[in-house]
Motif scaffolding. Structure first.
Motif, PDB file in Angstrom:
ATOM      1  N   SER A   3       9.656  10.201   5.446  1.00 53.65           N
ATOM      2  CA  SER A   3       8.725   9.155   5.882  1.00 53.65           C
ATOM      3  C   SER A   3       9.492   8.008   6.541  1.00 53.65           C
ATOM      4  O   SER A   3      10.703   7.870   6.375  1.00 53.65           O
ATOM      5  CB  SER A   3       7.894   8.614   4.715  1.00 53.65           C
ATOM      6  OG  SER A   3       8.658   7.691   3.951  1.00 53.65           O
ATOM      7  N   PHE A   4       8.732   7.180   7.278  1.00 57.22           N
ATOM      8  CA  PHE A   4       9.326   6.015   7.952  1.00 57.22           C
ATOM      9  C   PHE A   4       9.939   5.030   6.976  1.00 57.22           C
ATOM     10  O   PHE A   4      10.711   4.154   7.369  1.00 57.22           O
ATOM     11  CB  PHE A   4       8.243   5.294   8.774  1.00 57.22           C
ATOM     12  CG  PHE A   4       7.253   4.550   7.918  1.00 57.22           C
ATOM     13  CD1 PHE A   4       7.501   3.243   7.511  1.00 57.22           C
ATOM     14  CD2 PHE A   4       6.091   5.163   7.472  1.00 57.22           C
ATOM     15  CE1 PHE A   4       6.609   2.561   6.685  1.00 57.22           C
ATOM     16  CE2 PHE A   4       5.193   4.507   6.655  1.00 57.22           C
ATOM     17  CZ  PHE A   4       5.470   3.191   6.255  1.00 57.22           C
ATOM     18  N   LYS A   5       9.586   5.135   5.675  1.00 61.38           N
ATOM     19  CA  LYS A   5      10.040   4.143   4.698  1.00 61.38           C
ATOM     20  C   LYS A   5      11.569   4.058   4.607  1.00 61.38           C
ATOM     21  O   LYS A   5      12.112   3.080   4.122  1.00 61.38           O
ATOM     22  CB  LYS A   5       9.450   4.454   3.320  1.00 61.38           C
ATOM     23  CG  LYS A   5       7.916   4.328   3.278  1.00 61.38           C
ATOM     24  CD  LYS A   5       7.526   3.050   2.626  1.00 61.38           C
ATOM     25  CE  LYS A   5       6.049   2.760   2.431  1.00 61.38           C
ATOM     26  NZ  LYS A   5       5.035   3.738   2.707  1.00 61.38           N
ATOM     27  N   PHE A  45       6.489  -3.439   1.038  1.00 64.52           N
ATOM     28  CA  PHE A  45       6.030  -3.854   2.381  1.00 64.52           C
ATOM     29  C   PHE A  45       6.171  -5.350   2.653  1.00 64.52           C
ATOM     30  O   PHE A  45       6.540  -5.738   3.742  1.00 64.52           O
ATOM     31  CB  PHE A  45       4.568  -3.417   2.620  1.00 64.52           C
ATOM     32  CG  PHE A  45       3.612  -3.799   1.527  1.00 64.52           C
ATOM     33  CD1 PHE A  45       3.014  -5.036   1.509  1.00 64.52           C
ATOM     34  CD2 PHE A  45       3.319  -2.905   0.501  1.00 64.52           C
ATOM     35  CE1 PHE A  45       2.133  -5.382   0.495  1.00 64.52           C
ATOM     36  CE2 PHE A  45       2.443  -3.239  -0.514  1.00 64.52           C
ATOM     37  CZ  PHE A  45       1.844  -4.492  -0.519  1.00 64.52           C
ATOM     38  N   LEU A  67      -2.615   2.099   7.791  1.00 70.49           N
ATOM     39  CA  LEU A  67      -2.507   0.749   7.217  1.00 70.49           C
ATOM     40  C   LEU A  67      -2.788   0.753   5.724  1.00 70.49           C
ATOM     41  O   LEU A  67      -3.839   1.169   5.275  1.00 70.49           O
ATOM     42  CB  LEU A  67      -3.532  -0.160   7.914  1.00 70.49           C
ATOM     43  CG  LEU A  67      -3.699  -1.581   7.370  1.00 70.49           C
ATOM     44  CD1 LEU A  67      -2.421  -2.387   7.529  1.00 70.49           C
ATOM     45  CD2 LEU A  67      -4.862  -2.286   8.082  1.00 70.49           C
ATOM     46  N   SER A  68      -1.800   0.271   4.964  1.00 64.20           N
ATOM     47  CA  SER A  68      -2.004   0.037   3.537  1.00 64.20           C
ATOM     48  C   SER A  68      -1.577  -1.388   3.237  1.00 64.20           C
ATOM     49  O   SER A  68      -2.321  -2.338   3.480  1.00 64.20           O
ATOM     50  CB  SER A  68      -1.220   1.060   2.717  1.00 64.20           C
ATOM     51  OG  SER A  68      -1.333   0.777   1.346  1.00 64.20           O
ATOM     52  N   GLY A  69      -0.352  -1.584   2.749  1.00 65.04           N
ATOM     53  CA  GLY A  69       0.124  -2.945   2.489  1.00 65.04           C
ATOM     54  C   GLY A  69       0.466  -3.704   3.752  1.00 65.04           C
ATOM     55  O   GLY A  69       0.586  -4.931   3.737  1.00 65.04           O
ATOM     56  N   GLY A  70       0.644  -2.982   4.849  1.00 65.62           N
ATOM     57  CA  GLY A  70       0.860  -3.627   6.140  1.00 65.62           C
ATOM     58  C   GLY A  70       2.322  -3.812   6.527  1.00 65.62           C
ATOM     59  O   GLY A  70       2.618  -4.527   7.481  1.00 65.62           O
ATOM     60  N   GLY A  71       3.238  -3.157   5.824  1.00 60.38           N
ATOM     61  CA  GLY A  71       4.639  -3.218   6.223  1.00 60.38           C
ATOM     62  C   GLY A  71       4.857  -2.468   7.531  1.00 60.38           C
ATOM     63  O   GLY A  71       5.559  -2.943   8.433  1.00 60.38           O
ATOM     64  N   LEU A  72       4.239  -1.314   7.637  1.00 57.42           N
ATOM     65  CA  LEU A  72       4.330  -0.515   8.856  1.00 57.42           C
ATOM     66  C   LEU A  72       3.608  -1.225  10.006  1.00 57.42           C
ATOM     67  O   LEU A  72       4.186  -1.491  11.056  1.00 57.42           O
ATOM     68  CB  LEU A  72       3.735   0.872   8.609  1.00 57.42           C
ATOM     69  CG  LEU A  72       3.740   1.841   9.793  1.00 57.42           C
ATOM     70  CD1 LEU A  72       5.154   2.163  10.253  1.00 57.42           C
ATOM     71  CD2 LEU A  72       2.994   3.134   9.436  1.00 57.42           C
ATOM     72  N   SER A  96      -0.710   7.835   0.109  1.00 55.40           N
ATOM     73  CA  SER A  96       0.299   6.838   0.489  1.00 55.40           C
ATOM     74  C   SER A  96      -0.329   5.517   0.931  1.00 55.40           C
ATOM     75  O   SER A  96       0.380   4.532   1.115  1.00 55.40           O
ATOM     76  CB  SER A  96       1.182   7.355   1.627  1.00 55.40           C
ATOM     77  OG  SER A  96       2.086   8.306   1.143  1.00 55.40           O
ATOM     78  N   LEU A  97      -1.633   5.512   1.160  1.00 56.98           N
ATOM     79  CA  LEU A  97      -2.291   4.271   1.586  1.00 56.98           C
ATOM     80  C   LEU A  97      -2.934   3.535   0.413  1.00 56.98           C
ATOM     81  O   LEU A  97      -3.628   2.535   0.606  1.00 56.98           O
ATOM     82  CB  LEU A  97      -3.359   4.561   2.657  1.00 56.98           C
ATOM     83  CG  LEU A  97      -2.868   5.257   3.930  1.00 56.98           C
ATOM     84  CD1 LEU A  97      -3.998   5.337   4.960  1.00 56.98           C
ATOM     85  CD2 LEU A  97      -1.674   4.521   4.537  1.00 56.98           C
ATOM     86  N   GLU A 122       1.125  14.295   5.674  1.00 60.90           N
ATOM     87  CA  GLU A 122       0.259  13.737   4.639  1.00 60.90           C
ATOM     88  C   GLU A 122      -1.078  13.274   5.218  1.00 60.90           C
ATOM     89  O   GLU A 122      -1.157  12.940   6.400  1.00 60.90           O
ATOM     90  CB  GLU A 122       0.936  12.510   4.025  1.00 60.90           C
ATOM     91  CG  GLU A 122       2.230  12.813   3.351  1.00 60.90           C
ATOM     92  CD  GLU A 122       2.833  11.543   2.741  1.00 60.90           C
ATOM     93  OE1 GLU A 122       2.084  10.677   2.254  1.00 60.90           O
ATOM     94  OE2 GLU A 122       4.053  11.439   2.754  1.00 60.90           O
ATOM     95  N   ALA A 130      -2.248  10.438   4.912  1.00 63.33           N
ATOM     96  CA  ALA A 130      -2.040   9.084   5.453  1.00 63.33           C
ATOM     97  C   ALA A 130      -1.736   9.110   6.944  1.00 63.33           C
ATOM     98  O   ALA A 130      -2.033   8.159   7.661  1.00 63.33           O
ATOM     99  CB  ALA A 130      -0.908   8.378   4.707  1.00 63.33           C
ATOM    100  N   SER A 148       3.298   9.305   9.817  1.00 63.52           N
ATOM    101  CA  SER A 148       4.158   8.450   8.995  1.00 63.52           C
ATOM    102  C   SER A 148       4.926   9.169   7.888  1.00 63.52           C
ATOM    103  O   SER A 148       5.925   8.650   7.401  1.00 63.52           O
ATOM    104  CB  SER A 148       3.313   7.316   8.411  1.00 63.52           C
ATOM    105  OG  SER A 148       2.101   7.810   7.880  1.00 63.52           O
ATOM    106  N   GLY A 149       4.464  10.362   7.469  1.00 58.47           N
ATOM    107  CA  GLY A 149       5.212  11.036   6.397  1.00 58.47           C
ATOM    108  C   GLY A 149       4.782  12.478   6.164  1.00 58.47           C
ATOM    109  O   GLY A 149       3.678  12.880   6.524  1.00 58.47           O
TER     110      GLY A 149
END
Ligand SMILES: *Cc1c(COP(=O)(O)O)cnc(C)c1O
Length: 337
Positions: free
Chosen positions: A53-55, A150, A180-185, A234-235, A281, A283, A307-308
């Protein structure tokens, strides 16, 4: 903190992250998708990153910025799985002790992947917020540094390097769809893209159940939402009631937030597999789900971020074969669209 300052601060972080993230993370390809026959849709393939994933970008940037004293004491995080796996990978590479706190909502596949990376895993509580409390305790008791998933300048800086790559790979981009989840991406990538190409339309996409950023944007402040089982696991999770960066960035930089249903995500995952042969995924399928459902109109060259890839293989095979899946009270099935 005024908004101009936040965006500028994070853009500086992205520029600095560019010098660090490629020590461990990869520059990823942007490829044409077959999901739309007109060739308008491109996919930014973050699922091919190490750790899937991008993380890995934000995690690498955060770990490489630690002082020697901080490295000794180690790091801790809470995660829906992918941040934990990425941070564990980056920390282990540098010999830094790491603890990952996960809630019981995190799928077993992801828990196993985090454990396999050599991190100490604590699985406790029924939400991301619970996992965060455990992580805060660990940080207090051990002196380990908490690396948020994030809402952190270094993490945002790392994720934002995706935006730099997209602008280079697709100078004519019209619309960018970001899970979009916590918005770090979304916050990191939108900072880069709106700085370099302000005319780009940027849309955040979340699942319709437990869309914390969407609710927070509507309320004008961080709000807690219930967390549900989702194909886009993941979201899941809130944005943090003391959110400092990502709410502000999403408020000012996203043109829109669109919500998709679990059935639309199911159909998006299936399309992504059968048209592009990508195993990803739920997400990652939200952007495709938004287009296929007609909630987003494609008006020019469009990209979405895959993203993953850390998907549960059993669930994935059910989706691509059109089998029924039950999530809480929802029943999803193939052949609906
Ligand atoms: C974390 C994650 C997201 C969402 O990122 P945020 O920064 O929390 O908005 C999307 N897709 C995947 C695969 C993730 O791991």
């Amino acid at each position: 903190m005024s908004l101009g300052n936040v965006k500028e601060e994070i853009f500086d972080q992205i520029e600095a992250a560019k010098q660090r993230v490629y020590d461990i993370a990869s520059e990823t390809p942007l490829v044409a998708s077959q999901v739309l026959s007109d060739g308008m849709l491109s996919l930014k393939l973050e699922h091919v990153q190490p750790t899937g994933s991008f993380k890995i970008r934000g995690a690498t940037n955060a770990v490489l910025a630690l002082t020697p004293e901080e490295r000794e004491l180690g790091v801790v995080c809470c995660s829906t799985g992918n941040h934990g796996r990425a941070l564990a990978f980056a920390a282990k590479k540098l010999g830094i002790p790491i603890t990952v706190c996960l809630s019981t909502l995190v799928p077993k596949t992801k828990v196993d992947l985090v454990s396999a990376s050599g991190a100490k895993v604590i699985q406790q509580g029924i939400s991301q917020d619970d996992a965060l409390e455990v992580a805060i305790d660990v940080a207090k008791n051990s002196g380990a540094k908490l690396i948020p998933p994030f809402d952190d300048p270094l993490v945002l800086g790392g994720q934002g390097t995706i935006g730099l790559e997209i602008c280079q790979q697709m100078p004519d981009i019209d619309t960018l769809l970001i899970p979009l989840s916590g918005g770090g991406l979304a916050g990191g990538v939108a900072t880069a893209v709106k700085t370099l190409k302000p005319s780009t339309r940027i849309i955040g996409i979340s699942m319709d159940r437990g869309a914390a950023m969407h609710e927070s944007l509507r309320a004008g402040k961080p709000v807690a939402v219930p967390e549900y089982a989702s194909l886009a696991d993941s979201l899941g999770g809130g944005i943090g009631l003391d959110n400092r960066y990502t709410l502000e960035l999403c408020k000012s930089l996203l043109d829109e937030v669109v919500l998709v249903t679990e059935q639309e995500i199911y159909d998006g995952m299936s399309e992504l597999y059968w048209k592009d042969l990508i195993v990803a995924e739920g997400a990652c399928a939200v952007g495709i789900a938004a287009i296929l459902s007609g909630k987003v109109q494609v008006s020019g060259p469009t990209a979405t971020i895959i993203s993953g890839r850390n998907v549960d293989p059993g669930q994935f095979s059910q989706v691509i074969t059109g089998s029924s899946i039950t999530l809480d009270s929802l029943t999803l099935t193939g052949g609906v669209t």
